[in-house]
Each structure stands twice: as C-alpha cells, then as structure tokens.
Design an enzyme around this catalytic site. Structure first.
Site, PDB file in Angstrom:
ATOM      1  N   LYS A 196     -11.594   8.655 -11.801  1.00 41.35           N
ATOM      2  CA  LYS A 196     -10.491   7.727 -12.070  1.00 41.35           C
ATOM      3  C   LYS A 196     -10.553   7.241 -13.520  1.00 41.35           C
ATOM      4  CE  LYS A 196      -7.442   4.242 -10.650  1.00 41.35           C
ATOM      5  NZ  LYS A 196      -6.898   3.375  -9.635  1.00 41.35           N
ATOM      6  N   LYS A 200      -4.113  -1.584 -12.746  1.00 43.97           N
ATOM      7  CA  LYS A 200      -2.792  -1.805 -12.122  1.00 43.97           C
ATOM      8  C   LYS A 200      -2.909  -3.056 -11.266  1.00 43.97           C
ATOM      9  CE  LYS A 200      -0.666   2.700 -11.498  1.00 43.97           C
ATOM     10  NZ  LYS A 200      -0.174   3.638 -10.486  1.00 43.97           N
ATOM     11  N   ARG A 229      -0.352 -16.719 -20.667  1.00 45.21           N
ATOM     12  CA  ARG A 229      -0.029 -15.384 -21.224  1.00 45.21           C
ATOM     13  C   ARG A 229      -1.186 -14.390 -21.160  1.00 45.21           C
ATOM     14  NH1 ARG A 229       2.923 -18.194 -25.343  1.00 45.21           N
ATOM     15  NH2 ARG A 229       5.091 -18.282 -24.683  1.00 45.21           N
ATOM     16  N   ASN A 258      -1.508   9.723  -7.150  1.00 40.16           N
ATOM     17  CA  ASN A 258      -0.625   9.390  -6.035  1.00 40.16           C
ATOM     18  C   ASN A 258      -0.477  10.540  -5.036  1.00 40.16           C
ATOM     19  OD1 ASN A 258       0.196   6.706  -6.801  1.00 40.16           O
ATOM     20  ND2 ASN A 258       1.205   7.680  -8.530  1.00 40.16           N
ATOM     21  N   HIS A 261       3.615   6.495   1.702  1.00 38.12           N
ATOM     22  CA  HIS A 261       4.413   5.269   1.591  1.00 38.12           C
ATOM     23  C   HIS A 261       5.566   5.253   2.581  1.00 38.12           C
ATOM     24  CE1 HIS A 261       2.930   4.212  -2.736  1.00 38.12           C
ATOM     25  NE2 HIS A 261       2.192   3.657  -1.797  1.00 38.12           N
ATOM     26  N   HIS A 306       0.465   9.935  -1.501  1.00 34.59           N
ATOM     27  CA  HIS A 306       1.127   8.625  -1.425  1.00 34.59           C
ATOM     28  C   HIS A 306       2.639   8.733  -1.230  1.00 34.59           C
ATOM     29  CE1 HIS A 306      -2.782   7.472  -2.841  1.00 34.59           C
ATOM     30  NE2 HIS A 306      -2.481   6.196  -2.818  1.00 34.59           N
ATOM     31  N   HIS A 320      -3.566   1.533   4.615  1.00 37.08           N
ATOM     32  CA  HIS A 320      -3.036   2.301   3.488  1.00 37.08           C
ATOM     33  C   HIS A 320      -3.741   3.672   3.365  1.00 37.08           C
ATOM     34  CE1 HIS A 320      -1.502   3.207  -0.479  1.00 37.08           C
ATOM     35  NE2 HIS A 320      -2.739   3.317  -0.930  1.00 37.08           N
ATOM     36  N   GLU A 324      -9.320   8.086   0.052  1.00 33.73           N
ATOM     37  CA  GLU A 324      -9.063   8.041  -1.400  1.00 33.73           C
ATOM     38  C   GLU A 324     -10.104   8.872  -2.168  1.00 33.73           C
ATOM     39  OE1 GLU A 324      -6.285   6.788  -2.561  1.00 33.73           O
ATOM     40  OE2 GLU A 324      -5.686   5.054  -1.356  1.00 33.73           O
ATOM     41  N   ARG A 352      -1.727  10.426 -14.793  1.00 31.11           N
ATOM     42  CA  ARG A 352      -2.173   9.397 -13.841  1.00 31.11           C
ATOM     43  C   ARG A 352      -1.392   9.446 -12.528  1.00 31.11           C
ATOM     44  NH1 ARG A 352      -3.783   3.001 -14.955  1.00 31.11           N
ATOM     45  NH2 ARG A 352      -4.346   2.580 -12.794  1.00 31.11           N
ATOM     46  N   GLU A 403       0.492   5.586 -16.895  1.00 30.19           N
ATOM     47  CA  GLU A 403       1.101   6.547 -15.959  1.00 30.19           C
ATOM     48  C   GLU A 403       2.375   7.193 -16.487  1.00 30.19           C
ATOM     49  OE1 GLU A 403       0.647   5.583 -11.730  1.00 30.19           O
ATOM     50  OE2 GLU A 403       2.519   6.636 -11.359  1.00 30.19           O
TER      51      GLU A 403
HETATM   52  N1  LIG Z   1      -4.511  -1.285  -8.283  1.00 32.82           N
HETATM   53  C1  LIG Z   1      -4.673  -0.067  -7.860  1.00 32.82           C
HETATM   54  O1  LIG Z   1      -4.842   0.881  -8.645  1.00 32.82           O
HETATM   55  C2  LIG Z   1      -4.686   0.203  -6.382  1.00 32.82           C
HETATM   56  C3  LIG Z   1      -5.096   1.443  -5.900  1.00 32.82           C
HETATM   57  C4  LIG Z   1      -5.149   1.633  -4.524  1.00 32.82           C
HETATM   58  C5  LIG Z   1      -4.784   0.616  -3.653  1.00 32.82           C
HETATM   59  N2  LIG Z   1      -4.370  -0.582  -4.168  1.00 32.82           N
HETATM   60  C6  LIG Z   1      -3.997  -1.690  -3.280  1.00 32.82           C
HETATM   61  O2  LIG Z   1      -5.150  -2.073  -2.545  1.00 32.82           O
HETATM   62  C7  LIG Z   1      -4.743  -2.656  -1.324  1.00 32.82           C
HETATM   63  C8  LIG Z   1      -5.590  -2.105  -0.211  1.00 32.82           C
HETATM   64  O3  LIG Z   1      -6.936  -2.446  -0.477  1.00 32.82           O
HETATM   65  P1  LIG Z   1      -8.036  -2.503   0.677  1.00 32.82           P
HETATM   66  O4  LIG Z   1      -7.962  -1.271   1.477  1.00 32.82           O
HETATM   67  O5  LIG Z   1      -9.314  -2.880   0.026  1.00 32.82           O
HETATM   68  O6  LIG Z   1      -7.468  -3.653   1.640  1.00 32.82           O
HETATM   69  P2  LIG Z   1      -7.774  -5.224   1.744  1.00 32.82           P
HETATM   70  O7  LIG Z   1      -8.004  -5.833   0.442  1.00 32.82           O
HETATM   71  O8  LIG Z   1      -6.694  -5.789   2.596  1.00 32.82           O
HETATM   72  O9  LIG Z   1      -9.139  -5.259   2.574  1.00 32.82           O
HETATM   73  C9  LIG Z   1      -9.153  -4.760   3.887  1.00 32.82           C
HETATM   74  C10 LIG Z   1      -9.787  -5.770   4.876  1.00 32.82           C
HETATM   75  O10 LIG Z   1     -11.199  -5.765   4.709  1.00 32.82           O
HETATM   76  C11 LIG Z   1     -11.676  -7.100   4.535  1.00 32.82           C
HETATM   77  N3  LIG Z   1     -12.892  -6.976   3.731  1.00 32.82           N
HETATM   78  C12 LIG Z   1     -12.997  -6.825   2.388  1.00 32.82           C
HETATM   79  N4  LIG Z   1     -14.281  -6.608   2.051  1.00 32.82           N
HETATM   80  C13 LIG Z   1     -14.987  -6.640   3.200  1.00 32.82           C
HETATM   81  C14 LIG Z   1     -16.371  -6.465   3.500  1.00 32.82           C
HETATM   82  N5  LIG Z   1     -17.256  -6.164   2.549  1.00 32.82           N
HETATM   83  N6  LIG Z   1     -16.760  -6.571   4.780  1.00 32.82           N
HETATM   84  C15 LIG Z   1     -15.856  -6.820   5.782  1.00 32.82           C
HETATM   85  N7  LIG Z   1     -14.540  -6.968   5.558  1.00 32.82           N
HETATM   86  C16 LIG Z   1     -14.118  -6.866   4.277  1.00 32.82           C
HETATM   87  C17 LIG Z   1     -10.530  -7.801   3.882  1.00 32.82           C
HETATM   88  O11 LIG Z   1     -10.638  -9.198   4.028  1.00 32.82           O
HETATM   89  C18 LIG Z   1      -9.342  -7.199   4.634  1.00 32.82           C
HETATM   90  O12 LIG Z   1      -9.186  -7.846   5.876  1.00 32.82           O
HETATM   91  C19 LIG Z   1      -3.267  -2.378  -1.165  1.00 32.82           C
HETATM   92  O13 LIG Z   1      -2.546  -3.556  -1.402  1.00 32.82           O
HETATM   93  C20 LIG Z   1      -2.978  -1.344  -2.240  1.00 32.82           C
HETATM   94  O14 LIG Z   1      -1.662  -1.441  -2.736  1.00 32.82           O
HETATM   95  C21 LIG Z   1      -4.328  -0.803  -5.503  1.00 32.82           C
END
Ligand SMILES: NC(=O)c1ccc[n+]([C@@H]2O[C@H](COP(=O)([O-])OP(=O)(O)OC[C@H]3O[C@@H](n4cnc5c(N)ncnc54)[C@H](O)[C@@H]3O)[C@@H](O)[C@H]2O)c1
Length: 346
Positions: A212, A132, A110, A230, A237, A233, A250, A174, A226, A222
């Site tokens: 942020k 999130k 939990r 987006n 999306h 986005h 993304h 971003e 918040r 949100e």
């Molecule tokens: N929770 C939130 O508020 C929020 C906000 C924005 C995005 N997201 C989510 O985040 C995700 C995208 O995140 P991302 O862009 O970090 O993608 P990701 O986590 O897939 O990382 C991108 C790539 O980079 C590699 N990588 C990570 N760190 C590295 C480093 N230091 N050196 C070399 N390679 C490295 C990873 O293994 C992966 O192949 C999506 O799923 C999205 O929905 C969440």
C-alpha cells in the site's frame, strides 16, 4: 519493522509494525476511540504515551455513526480542551475511527497533526495507511472527506488478539486483494501459510503495508494506479448497498466482489479459471463469503454508476490480470458485464 511512505510534499511518515513502544509527544493529545475498543485497549495505549495533556473523546461504535454528527462531537471536544495548532489527534480503533479522526484533524483550525493506532486487521493492512479520511452521508459511503496524511502509524499485532473471527477474516480479504493485484509471490505465500498464526500475520501485515505504501507513494490522490486498490470494491459496494450495509462486513462484500471481478477477468481472457478458483479457495479457507444471488441484473448494473470512480457515464472496473497484476479499464461493454452478472443470478 518500519515502512516509510514517501510523498511529494515533504509529508513522508513511518509505519511502525511492532509491539507498541513509547509514543512521545510534547503537545496536547486527544485520543479518539469508541466504547468497545476503549474497554479493551485504552489502558494499554495510555501506558505507552507521554504528552502535555491527554484527554479521551469517545464516539459511538459502528459504521452508522461514521457521519458529520460524530465529526462535530470530536471537534467540540477539541475546542473544549483548547487544542492549539500543535496539538495531535490520535485514532485508537478500526477503519471507522481512523477515517473520522483523520477527517476531524484535517478540519480543526485548518488542519492539525494526527496519528493512527489501528486495532482491526483491516485498518492495520489498509485503512490506516494512505491518508484517505472521511464520513458517509445519506447519498453514500465516504462521499465527504479529505486527503490528510497521518504523521505516523503504530501497528501492534497484539490488538488482534481480541478481534472477533469474522472481523479478522474481513481483514484477510483486503490482504488477498493486495496480493492478487500486485504481488504473485505474496499470493503464493498466502496459499501456503495460515494467517491465523501470529508470526504469519505479522509477515502478511508487513507485506500488505509495503504494497500500500508503494502504491500511495506513486499516486497519493488516486489519479491512476491507486484505483487498483479498489479491486473487488466496484462489485462489493453494490452488494453492501443492496443489503443496506447490515448483512456483510465491508471486507466480506469485497471478498464476493473479487470473485465477481475475477469472473469478468476470465470472460475477458485476463485470467484462467484455475487462477480464479485459487483466489476463491483462499477466501473460502477463511470463511469469507464468495457467493451472492443477484435479484435483478439490470438494477445491479445501474448501481455501478453511484461509484465515485464512475466518470462520464463510464464504469471503471479494476480487474486482476492473472495473479499479481491488474488492469484498470472503463472500456468494457455492457453486454459482457451483464452476462457475467447473470452467472450470479441463478
Ligand atoms: N481510509 C482508507 O483508505 C480505508 C480503506 C479501507 C476501509 N476504510 C474504511 O474502514 C471502515 C471499516 O474498518 P473496520 O473493518 O476496521 O471496521 P470498524 O472500524 O467498524 O471496526 C469493526 C468492529 O471491530 C471493533 N474493534 C476494533 N478493534 C477491535 C479489537 N482490537 N478487538 C475487538 N474489537 C475491535 C470495532 O469497535 C467495530 O465494532 C469502513 O468505514 C471503510 O470505509 C478506509
């Protein structure tokens, strides 16, 4: 540098932007990571962590593995290593690892504590902050999840030294998002300073995290403000979906989405063409794509309704107002949106 995020339920936490310093934990800890990040940075993290018992849970790398199967894998690891309610999950990776680790932490017995050590630019400036968490399923992105705040976030810009250029640029998108909707001075600073310089990127990370943290402090769940995070986005999306999540990162889809949203802002008199051009110029200077050819305008429009923000058959648009301000509205008539989309179909 430390930013504190203030929340209403006694769950404030710090975001440390520094070279990784000792993370001292008197509990069992599981580091959740993937093979890519593990190979590059796990040893460095291990040198900087003290715990009662440390184990590593490695899940496959990629957005396609951001699913319930990976959550099951993480939870099974927790049971096999007999984690208790005081134990801690630590996410070492990008947004995918961070979102899944947080979600697993919210579920195990939990809910247990978790810590974010984000390693991509996108996760350092955005995904690791704000609580999130979640996974994708066949119906769409991030449709299963929870709000579960981390206990701390450790942002070490050194991790970015191994990040591919395209991933870095996706993170810049971003950063531009935060500046264009919340902070005109920050946007003007970005126009004048190259974020590929290590001092500049540290400043940009700090500014983005402060923005942020401020937004999340106002509106953790949100219900209003918040949603402004987006910006780009709603369009992005649809682009990700139309291209089966395998053409654009993304952040790249968000880049195109911001350009589309700005055209709508211009149409509605919320922004001048010059301001829209300035945002586009910044994105293009980091090779972030800014064009997309819409094949079927009506179909693109219909896709908006899959967005989590759509309510009562109304699409919620997040628009930049001039540079540095924003407007959230669900009152834009279909014809106006269609005429803007047509500009991207030629
Ligand atoms: N929770 C939130 O508020 C929020 C906000 C924005 C995005 N997201 C989510 O985040 C995700 C995208 O995140 P991302 O862009 O970090 O993608 P990701 O986590 O897939 O990382 C991108 C790539 O980079 C590699 N990588 C990570 N760190 C590295 C480093 N230091 N050196 C070399 N390679 C490295 C990873 O293994 C992966 O192949 C999506 O799923 C999205 O929905 C969440």
């Amino acid at each position: 540098m430390t930013v504190t995020i203030q929340l209403p339920h006694n769950n404030d936490y710090n975001i440390y932007i520094n070279k990784l310093d000792d993370i001292l934990l008197d509990t069992k800890v599981v580091i959740v990571t993937n093979p890519t990040v593990s190979k590059l940075h796990l040893d460095y993290l291990k040198e900087n962590i003290t715990s009662k018992q440390l184990s590593i849970c490695t899940v496959p790398d990629g957005e396609q593995y951001k699913n319930m199967e990976s959550i099951d894998l993480i939870l099974s690891h927790c049971f096999e290593h007999r984690l208790d309610r005081k134990s801690v999950l630590l996410a070492l990776g990008g947004g995918v690892i961070g979102d899944m680790t947080g979600f697993a932490a919210s579920l195990y017995q939990r809910g247990i504590d978790f810590i974010q050590v984000p390693t991509t630019l996108l996760s350092q400036v955005d995904a690791s902050v704000g609580g999130k968490t979640g996974v994708n399923n066949k119906y769409g992105k991030n449709l299963i999840g929870s709000f579960w705040q981390p206990n701390a976030v450790y942002i070490d810009p050194m991790f970015l030294s191994t990040l591919p250029k395209r991933e870095f640029s996706a993170g810049v998108a971003e950063i531009v998002k935060m500046a264009a909707t919340f902070n005109k001075d920050f946007f003007e600073w970005i126009e004048k300073n190259d974020l590929r310089n290590s001092n500049n990127i540290e400043t940009a990370i700090l500014k983005s995290v402060e923005t942020k943290a401020w937004v999340v402090s106002q509106d953790e769940r949100e219900r209003g403000l918040r949603a402004a995070l987006n910006y780009g986005h709603t369009f992005g999306h649809v682009i990700e979906n139309e291209t089966n999540y395998n053409t654009y990162l993304h952040g790249e889809a968000v880049g195109i989405g911001m350009v589309m949203a700005n055209e709508l802002s211009v149409e509605l008199g919320l922004m001048s063409t010059d301001e829209a051009k300035r945002i586009k110029n910044v994105l293009e200077s980091y090779d972030i794509p800014t064009t997309y050819k819409i094949q079927d305008v009506e179909e693109f429009y219909d896709h908006f309704f899959f967005d989590k923000k759509s309510l009562d058959n109304k699409i919620k648009f997040i628009l930049a107002k001039n540079i540095g301000d924003c407007k959230i509205t669900n009152e834009i008539d279909k014809q106006t949106v269609i005429s803007v989309l047509k500009g991207f179909s030629i």
